[in-house]
Design an enzyme around this catalytic site. Sequence first.
Site, PDB file in Angstrom:
ATOM      1  N   TYR A 179       0.829  -1.213   0.000  1.00 17.45           N
ATOM      2  CA  TYR A 179       0.000   0.000   0.000  1.00 17.45           C
ATOM      3  C   TYR A 179       0.864   1.264   0.000  1.00 17.45           C
ATOM      4  CZ  TYR A 179      -4.465  -2.334   0.226  1.00 17.45           C
ATOM      5  OH  TYR A 179      -5.565  -3.075  -0.119  1.00 17.45           O
ATOM      6  N   ASP A 210      -7.562   6.710  -4.623  1.00 19.97           N
ATOM      7  CA  ASP A 210      -6.373   7.471  -5.033  1.00 19.97           C
ATOM      8  C   ASP A 210      -6.461   8.980  -4.762  1.00 19.97           C
ATOM      9  OD1 ASP A 210      -7.397   6.811  -8.456  1.00 19.97           O
ATOM     10  OD2 ASP A 210      -8.001   8.476  -7.159  1.00 19.97           O
ATOM     11  N   HIS A 268     -14.774   3.450  -0.645  1.00 19.78           N
ATOM     12  CA  HIS A 268     -13.772   2.456  -0.206  1.00 19.78           C
ATOM     13  C   HIS A 268     -12.626   3.107   0.559  1.00 19.78           C
ATOM     14  CE1 HIS A 268     -15.283  -0.309  -3.676  1.00 19.78           C
ATOM     15  NE2 HIS A 268     -16.127  -0.244  -2.678  1.00 19.78           N
ATOM     16  N   CYS A 327      -5.165   3.251  12.857  1.00 17.63           N
ATOM     17  CA  CYS A 327      -4.589   2.079  13.511  1.00 17.63           C
ATOM     18  C   CYS A 327      -5.538   0.889  13.396  1.00 17.63           C
ATOM     19  CB  CYS A 327      -4.166   2.381  14.941  1.00 17.63           C
ATOM     20  SG  CYS A 327      -5.455   2.227  16.176  1.00 17.63           S
ATOM     21  N   CYS A 384       0.829   2.991  16.046  1.00 13.79           N
ATOM     22  CA  CYS A 384      -0.052   4.094  16.443  1.00 13.79           C
ATOM     23  C   CYS A 384       0.529   4.784  17.678  1.00 13.79           C
ATOM     24  CB  CYS A 384      -1.432   3.529  16.750  1.00 13.79           C
ATOM     25  SG  CYS A 384      -2.577   4.728  17.412  1.00 13.79           S
ATOM     26  N   THR A 438     -16.062   1.466 -14.258  1.00 18.95           N
ATOM     27  CA  THR A 438     -16.176   0.407 -13.262  1.00 18.95           C
ATOM     28  C   THR A 438     -16.697  -0.873 -13.907  1.00 18.95           C
ATOM     29  OG1 THR A 438     -17.089  -0.266 -11.126  1.00 18.95           O
ATOM     30  CG2 THR A 438     -18.469   1.185 -12.474  1.00 18.95           C
ATOM     31  N   ASN A 471     -17.371   3.349 -20.667  1.00 18.77           N
ATOM     32  CA  ASN A 471     -16.412   2.258 -20.471  1.00 18.77           C
ATOM     33  C   ASN A 471     -15.978   1.733 -21.838  1.00 18.77           C
ATOM     34  OD1 ASN A 471     -15.145  -0.271 -19.749  1.00 18.77           O
ATOM     35  ND2 ASN A 471     -16.285  -0.224 -17.834  1.00 18.77           N
ATOM     36  N   PRO A 472     -14.694   1.476 -22.047  1.00 18.09           N
ATOM     37  CA  PRO A 472     -14.283   0.919 -23.338  1.00 18.09           C
ATOM     38  C   PRO A 472     -14.787  -0.507 -23.554  1.00 18.09           C
ATOM     39  CG  PRO A 472     -12.353   1.339 -21.944  1.00 18.09           C
ATOM     40  CD  PRO A 472     -13.561   1.726 -21.165  1.00 18.09           C
ATOM     41  N   ALA A 514     -12.740   7.266 -20.540  1.00 17.14           N
ATOM     42  CA  ALA A 514     -13.347   8.373 -19.782  1.00 17.14           C
ATOM     43  C   ALA A 514     -12.743   9.712 -20.166  1.00 17.14           C
ATOM     44  CB  ALA A 514     -13.164   8.120 -18.286  1.00 17.14           C
TER      45      ALA A 514
HETATM   46  N1  APR Z   1     -11.881   4.860 -19.165  1.00 19.74           N
HETATM   47  C1  APR Z   1     -13.026   4.266 -18.694  1.00 19.74           C
HETATM   48  N2  APR Z   1     -13.073   2.981 -18.255  1.00 19.74           N
HETATM   49  C2  APR Z   1     -11.942   2.260 -18.343  1.00 19.74           C
HETATM   50  C3  APR Z   1     -10.719   2.790 -18.852  1.00 19.74           C
HETATM   51  C4  APR Z   1     -10.728   4.159 -19.266  1.00 19.74           C
HETATM   52  N3  APR Z   1      -9.638   4.762 -19.747  1.00 19.74           N
HETATM   53  N4  APR Z   1      -9.769   1.810 -18.794  1.00 19.74           N
HETATM   54  C5  APR Z   1     -10.373   0.700 -18.273  1.00 19.74           C
HETATM   55  N5  APR Z   1     -11.681   0.961 -18.016  1.00 19.74           N
HETATM   56  C6  APR Z   1     -12.692   0.075 -17.434  1.00 19.74           C
HETATM   57  C7  APR Z   1     -12.487  -1.414 -17.648  1.00 19.74           C
HETATM   58  O1  APR Z   1     -13.053  -1.847 -18.880  1.00 19.74           O
HETATM   59  C8  APR Z   1     -13.214  -2.012 -16.442  1.00 19.74           C
HETATM   60  O2  APR Z   1     -14.575  -2.264 -16.745  1.00 19.74           O
HETATM   61  O3  APR Z   1     -12.641   0.254 -16.034  1.00 19.74           O
HETATM   62  C9  APR Z   1     -13.127  -0.912 -15.382  1.00 19.74           C
HETATM   63  C10 APR Z   1     -12.205  -1.211 -14.205  1.00 19.74           C
HETATM   64  O4  APR Z   1     -12.747  -2.278 -13.491  1.00 19.74           O
HETATM   65  P1  APR Z   1     -12.024  -2.846 -12.174  1.00 19.74           P
HETATM   66  O5  APR Z   1     -10.591  -2.999 -12.437  1.00 19.74           O
HETATM   67  O6  APR Z   1     -12.814  -4.045 -11.747  1.00 19.74           O
HETATM   68  O7  APR Z   1     -12.191  -1.664 -11.121  1.00 19.74           O
HETATM   69  P2  APR Z   1     -13.457  -1.263 -10.231  1.00 19.74           P
HETATM   70  O8  APR Z   1     -14.745  -1.532 -10.912  1.00 19.74           O
HETATM   71  O9  APR Z   1     -13.218   0.112  -9.753  1.00 19.74           O
HETATM   72  O10 APR Z   1     -13.296  -2.288  -8.992  1.00 19.74           O
HETATM   73  C11 APR Z   1     -14.173  -2.182  -7.913  1.00 19.74           C
HETATM   74  O11 APR Z   1     -12.897  -3.757  -6.634  1.00 19.74           O
HETATM   75  O12 APR Z   1     -10.814  -4.547  -6.142  1.00 19.74           O
HETATM   76  C12 APR Z   1     -11.876  -3.831  -5.653  1.00 19.74           C
HETATM   77  O13 APR Z   1     -11.900  -2.166  -3.986  1.00 19.74           O
HETATM   78  C13 APR Z   1     -11.481  -2.409  -5.299  1.00 19.74           C
HETATM   79  O14 APR Z   1     -12.688  -0.361  -5.704  1.00 19.74           O
HETATM   80  C14 APR Z   1     -12.293  -1.574  -6.284  1.00 19.74           C
HETATM   81  C15 APR Z   1     -13.462  -2.466  -6.615  1.00 19.74           C
END
Ligand code: APR
Length: 245
Positions: free
Chosen positions: A69, A110, A125, A133, A152, A193, A218-219, A236
Site C-alpha cells: 500500500y 487514489d 472504499h 490504527c 499508532c 467500473t 467504459n471501453p 473516460a
Molecule cells: N476509461 C473508462 N473505463 C476504463 C478505462 C478508461 N480509460 N480503462 C479501463 N476501463 C474500465 C475497464 O473496462 C473495467 O470495466 O474500467 C473498469 C475497471 O474495473 P475494475 O478494475 O474491476 O475496477 P473497479 O470496478 O473500480 O473495482 C471495484 O474492486 O478490487 C476492488 O476495492 C477495489 O474499488 C475496487 C473495486
Amino acid sequence: MMDDSVAKAREAIRDARSIAVLTGAGISAESGIPTFRDAMTGLWARFRPEDLATPEAFQRDPRTVWDWYAARRAQAADALPNAGHRALAALEEACAARGAEFILVTQNVDGLHHASGSRNVVELHGSIRRVKCFDNGHPASSWDPDGAPPRCLACGAMLRPDVVWFGEVLPGGALDAALRAAAKCDVLLSVGTSGLVEPAASLAFAALEAGAAVIEVNPAATPLTPHVTLALRGAAGEILPRLVV
Ligand code: APR
C-alpha cells in the site's frame, strides 16, 4: 452512432435536476494508475487480493501489505488528474451554476477526484492517502517512515491504510449517502467500473429502479451494459469532456 449517443447523453445531463456519478478504477487508468481487473495490467491479474487486501492478510503478513500500500500511496501521490477527472469537476460547477444537485461517488482510493477540484465526493472504499490504527481506528497524520508497519502513537497498535478491505463493511455514512443519491437522481453516470463489486455495483440498478437514466462510460461491456439507457464505448478521458455543457 456514437455521436448520436453522446448528443443524447449531453442532453440528458443538461436537463437533469439531480446527477449522481459513480466512478471506478477505469477513470484513473489514463493517469497511470492500474485498474484491478483489466487482463494482464490489472492489480488482481498480478497479485492475489486475498494476500494483500483483507484484514486476515494484514495480520498474517503486515509488512508485505504495508509496503504494497505504501507503493500504491506513492504512485497516487505522483499521479495527476486526467481530462476525465477534470470534466467531472467542471460538471459539478455547471450543476451548481444552474441549481442542479451533483454528487460523485467513487470506489477509488487514489484521491484524484479531490485533486482535480471535485467537492461533493463520497469515497466508498476510503482513501489510500489516510492511515489509521488496526485495533482502534485512531487516525494517524504522521508515522515512522521506517516502521513496517509503523505503530499508532495513541495505542501502539499497527497502522494500516484507511481503505475498505474485502470482508470489511463500508463507512456507514458513505454508503447511505450513495444509496440516497442513486434513489433520487435523474441521471446516473457510471464511469470506469466493471460493476463486479458490491454494494457499489447495485447503485446503478437502484437508480434504474427509481426511474433515472443510466449512462455507462467504459471501453468494454460490463454486466450493467444490457440494462443502461446509453452505453458510451470509450475512454473516460475522451468521452467525459464531450458530455459537459
Ligand atoms: N476509461 C473508462 N473505463 C476504463 C478505462 C478508461 N480509460 N480503462 C479501463 N476501463 C474500465 C475497464 O473496462 C473495467 O470495466 O474500467 C473498469 C475497471 O474495473 P475494475 O478494475 O474491476 O475496477 P473497479 O470496478 O473500480 O473495482 C471495484 O474492486 O478490487 C476492488 O476495492 C477495489 O474499488 C475496487 C473495486
